[in-house]
Design a protein around this motif. Structure first.
Motif: not given
Length: 78
Positions: A18-25, A54-59
């Motif tokens: 969750v932290l990695f995906v949040g930082a990526f976003n 759209p790409a971030l929403a898919a991820i």
């Protein structure tokens, strides 16, 4: 005892994802929209700019499904 340690490590792994995906976003949105008014370097290639949402929403959707599956399996095995 080993089962409890496994569940703790599993939930720590979920938190890390969750932290990695949040930082990526945050990094992608900051790169796409930035702060401050546009200047020459930002506006020169506006025809090549794409919206990252759209790409971030898919991820994010894949991440949520993965986390839900992991939590479901972990709770079912308790």
């Amino acid at each position: 005892m080993a089962k409890q340690r496994f569940h703790v490590l599993l939930y720590c792994g979920v938190l890390l994802v969750v932290l990695f995906v949040g930082a990526f976003n945050v990094l992608n949105l900051n790169e796409a929209y930035g702060d401050g008014p546009p200047y020459y370097a930002r506006t020169i290639n506006m025809d090549k700019w794409t919206d990252p949402r759209p790409a971030l929403a898919a991820i994010d959707a894949v991440t949520v499904l993965l986390i839900a599956a992991v939590v479901y399996v972990a709770r079912r095995n308790r």
